[in-house]
Design a protein around this motif. Sequence first.
Motif, PDB file in Angstrom:
ATOM      1  N   SER A 103       0.577  -1.164   0.290  1.00 59.18           N
ATOM      2  CA  SER A 103       0.011   0.207   0.307  1.00 59.18           C
ATOM      3  C   SER A 103       0.975   0.787  -0.234  1.00 59.18           C
ATOM      4  O   SER A 103       0.272   2.279  -0.601  1.00 59.18           O
ATOM      5  N   ASN A 104       2.076   1.523   0.714  1.00 58.69           N
ATOM      6  CA  ASN A 104       2.974   2.495   0.513  1.00 58.69           C
ATOM      7  C   ASN A 104       4.335   2.329  -0.563  1.00 58.69           C
ATOM      8  O   ASN A 104       4.783   3.252  -0.334  1.00 58.69           O
ATOM      9  N   GLN A 335     -13.227   4.107   7.944  1.00 60.40           N
ATOM     10  CA  GLN A 335     -11.701   5.809   8.068  1.00 60.40           C
ATOM     11  C   GLN A 335     -11.122   5.559   6.574  1.00 60.40           C
ATOM     12  O   GLN A 335      -9.875   5.121   5.898  1.00 60.40           O
TER      13      GLN A 335
ATOM     14  N   TYR B  18       2.671  13.953  10.932  1.00 59.50           N
ATOM     15  CA  TYR B  18       1.818  13.847  10.072  1.00 59.50           C
ATOM     16  C   TYR B  18       0.784  12.448  11.985  1.00 59.50           C
ATOM     17  O   TYR B  18      -0.270  12.562  12.263  1.00 59.50           O
ATOM     18  N   GLU B  22      -2.269  12.698  14.318  1.00 52.61           N
ATOM     19  CA  GLU B  22      -3.427  11.851  14.449  1.00 52.61           C
ATOM     20  C   GLU B  22      -2.849  11.594  15.622  1.00 52.61           C
ATOM     21  O   GLU B  22      -4.288  11.118  16.452  1.00 52.61           O
ATOM     22  N   PRO B 165      -3.490  -4.955  10.747  1.00 49.71           N
ATOM     23  CA  PRO B 165      -2.832  -4.169   8.538  1.00 49.71           C
ATOM     24  C   PRO B 165      -2.753  -2.335   9.060  1.00 49.71           C
ATOM     25  O   PRO B 165      -3.711  -2.714   9.498  1.00 49.71           O
ATOM     26  N   GLU B 166      -1.490  -2.150   8.656  1.00 52.64           N
ATOM     27  CA  GLU B 166      -1.323  -0.826   9.019  1.00 52.64           C
ATOM     28  C   GLU B 166      -1.610  -0.114   7.613  1.00 52.64           C
ATOM     29  O   GLU B 166      -0.187  -0.501   6.452  1.00 52.64           O
ATOM     30  N   LEU B 167      -2.425  -0.291   6.905  1.00 54.78           N
ATOM     31  CA  LEU B 167      -2.322  -0.017   4.906  1.00 54.78           C
ATOM     32  C   LEU B 167      -2.386   1.612   4.693  1.00 54.78           C
ATOM     33  O   LEU B 167      -2.343   2.905   5.711  1.00 54.78           O
ATOM     34  N   TRP B 168      -1.194   2.188   3.419  1.00 57.70           N
ATOM     35  CA  TRP B 168      -1.702   3.281   3.051  1.00 57.70           C
ATOM     36  C   TRP B 168      -1.009   4.680   3.961  1.00 57.70           C
ATOM     37  O   TRP B 168      -0.443   3.867   5.343  1.00 57.70           O
ATOM     38  N   SER B 169      -1.854   5.120   4.826  1.00 52.46           N
ATOM     39  CA  SER B 169      -1.525   6.246   5.938  1.00 52.46           C
ATOM     40  C   SER B 169      -2.350   6.472   6.285  1.00 52.46           C
ATOM     41  O   SER B 169      -2.545   7.328   7.206  1.00 52.46           O
ATOM     42  N   ILE B 170      -3.150   5.465   6.775  1.00 52.43           N
ATOM     43  CA  ILE B 170      -4.535   4.827   7.828  1.00 52.43           C
ATOM     44  C   ILE B 170      -4.253   4.905   9.398  1.00 52.43           C
ATOM     45  O   ILE B 170      -3.931   3.481   9.371  1.00 52.43           O
ATOM     46  N   TYR B 171      -4.390   5.139  10.434  1.00 58.15           N
ATOM     47  CA  TYR B 171      -3.418   4.735  11.430  1.00 58.15           C
ATOM     48  C   TYR B 171      -5.337   4.601  12.200  1.00 58.15           C
ATOM     49  O   TYR B 171      -5.668   5.090  12.978  1.00 58.15           O
ATOM     50  N   ASN B 172      -5.442   3.559  12.796  1.00 54.96           N
ATOM     51  CA  ASN B 172      -6.130   2.952  13.057  1.00 54.96           C
ATOM     52  C   ASN B 172      -6.458   2.666  15.037  1.00 54.96           C
ATOM     53  O   ASN B 172      -5.132   1.933  15.704  1.00 54.96           O
TER      54      ASN B 172
END
Lengths: 413, 302
Positions: A103-104, A335, B18, B22, B165-172
């Motif tokens: 994804s990155n 999200q 960033y 967050e 899972p940690e995808l793109w720049s999206i932090y849960n």
Amino acid sequence: MDLLRFITAGSVDDGKSTLIGRLLYDSKSILADQLEALEKQTKNKDAGEIDLALLTDGLRAEREQGITIDVAYRYFSTPKRKFIIADAPGHVQYTRNMITGASNASLIIILVDARNGVAEQTRRHSIIASLLKIPHVVVAINKMDLVEYSQDVYNNIVIDYAEVARQLGLEQVTYIPLSALKGDNIVEKSEAIDWYDGPSLLELLENVETKQDTNFSDARFQVQLVIRPQTDELHDYRGYAGRVTSGVYRKGDAVTILPAGITSTISKLEAGGEERDEVFAPQSVTIHLADDIDISRGDTIVHSSNQPAVQNELDVLLCWMDEKPLQPGNKYYLQHNNRLVKAVVRQVDYRLDVNTLQQLPVEGGVKLNEVVKATIKTASPLAFDAYAKLPSNGSGILIDETSNSTVAAVLYQ
Amino acid sequence: MDQYQLDYLAQLEAESIYILREVAAQFEKPALLFSGGKDSITLVHLARKAFAPGKIPFPLVHIDTGHNFPEALAYRDQLAKDVQATLVVRKVEDTIREKKLTEPKGKFASRNWLQTHTLLDTIEEFGFDACIGGARRDEEKARAKERIFSVRDEFGQWNPKLQRPELWSIYNGRIHKGENVRVFPISNWTELDVWNYIRKEKIELPSIYFAHEREVISFEGQLVAVSDFIRIDEGDVVERKQVRYRTVGDMTCTAAVESAAATLDEVIDEITATRISERGETRIDDRVTEAAMEDRKKNGYF
């Protein structure tokens, strides 16, 4: 000096760990004490050279079982570039990890065993590369030493893969014959493969053109938080902090705040506490507007002349990442970067076979590692772009309301 | 489009800012764990930029082993004053006394492992739901696999097999009551990136990072400062040497490097040329077992 993030796809059998180990070793990114630890471990195994694959096995369970479970990140740099490698396992049961690592990434190295040619997993990795729109694909045809460095073997694999690339619409594909074990064409050009006149893998990684990978025409910015110090000297200060995910913003730009649709003008821009005339992706900045508007986290600020879609019904591709299957009709949180909304998966249309791209009917729930086409309805509208057009504003995650786990990667169609 | 090119340090900075934003946006009660080392000093600098012109919206928390370098403590107090941040200090000493913990014995008896007790108590005392730390993925094998938002259970434990899972720049950052998240904004920085950033941003460091004279003993090839916290045995030879520190932690488990590098440029030149990793050269506590860090993390350590 700039930064390149790439992912390596392949399994232990393809020599993926050896390839990464070799890149780190030959670019002198492995230090003496790390090498010493490696030698100590190798001694217990077969005699001979040190086992470069051991360098990338992180956790105890992985070392014991000789496998990679999770995505690991590795770092090295040359005078030209800093590199971040997402090292992801390649087997089908780890599709989730590969998507996470991909994804990155702006480049993917797909490992092909020269003895086996284009295999099922080569297709799967390529399909994931095309789904996630990774801009650059490098097909590393490995273990050339085991096919006597044969140009014919190489040529046939190139012909086969070109067909896969054509079907998937992969445009920037480069082929390199190499041997990770022997170090052929990794850092130095190989003498044994004298018929190949392209760059070594490291030369390619150092020189691949990445400027076009960032979109500077469609400006997108989401508010992360509102900065309001409310002190005596900063009484009226109100700045919208967030990241420019694509494009460029300038002082004086006419903007629209979405999803509300209110218009205003950029009155001031800051980055790192200093005023700027323009800011661009991927900077973290603070935007000020000429008008006093009620704006909060998750709102999107765009140029009034270039706006994304604003909808509460979305066609999406879902990559399911949880052990618990997806049940259509279930509610989740969606999200979208900094915006969190309730969402319900209304309908699942079909499942995409990640080995063949075939559309198959969905029976029962959607299971771990499956990719499906679905429709999502959100509680309030989302300002988004199609993933294919603008990945940074075209992606989201689904979160399970009860477990709080991240259960799916969402790509807007 | 050359004008819109960010160099790698600016890209890393943008990503870290960033992440810090967050944390401020997603959590009710975050804290920044401050050790006095260069990584946490860099974090404070980034946090300042992230929330400028406002103040850093969370306290700096120091888990004090009582075995600190005095220079690092003086630096800590001054920095907290400069950035107008609340400084919370909790002492391992107090935890040992109150909970009747057994202190490790031996030559370099380190309280590093006991720090976890004090950390977890502090998290509970203040109800911190996110703790920001300066760990980097290049430091160690287990860290290479940890997420930027790392969810810990109510015992502070890391479960490597149940990571989100940690995808793109999206932090849960969604958690249940009692859980907390450890956040590592400089995960993607290497040691050299941190040093280069310190030089670029002209960040001031405690004096022990630069060459100075100090009494040391040599132990298994590593130089350990003579202090009240270590035991000098008969066979030990106390020498006065010119040294600097590459990392700053507990005095009992941080080794010095022989060096004449007195300026930032000289230090960076030496680190660029060195063939030994940061932890390998200076951390006595990681050398115990191959999985030392993995084990500590599973028990609530950073």
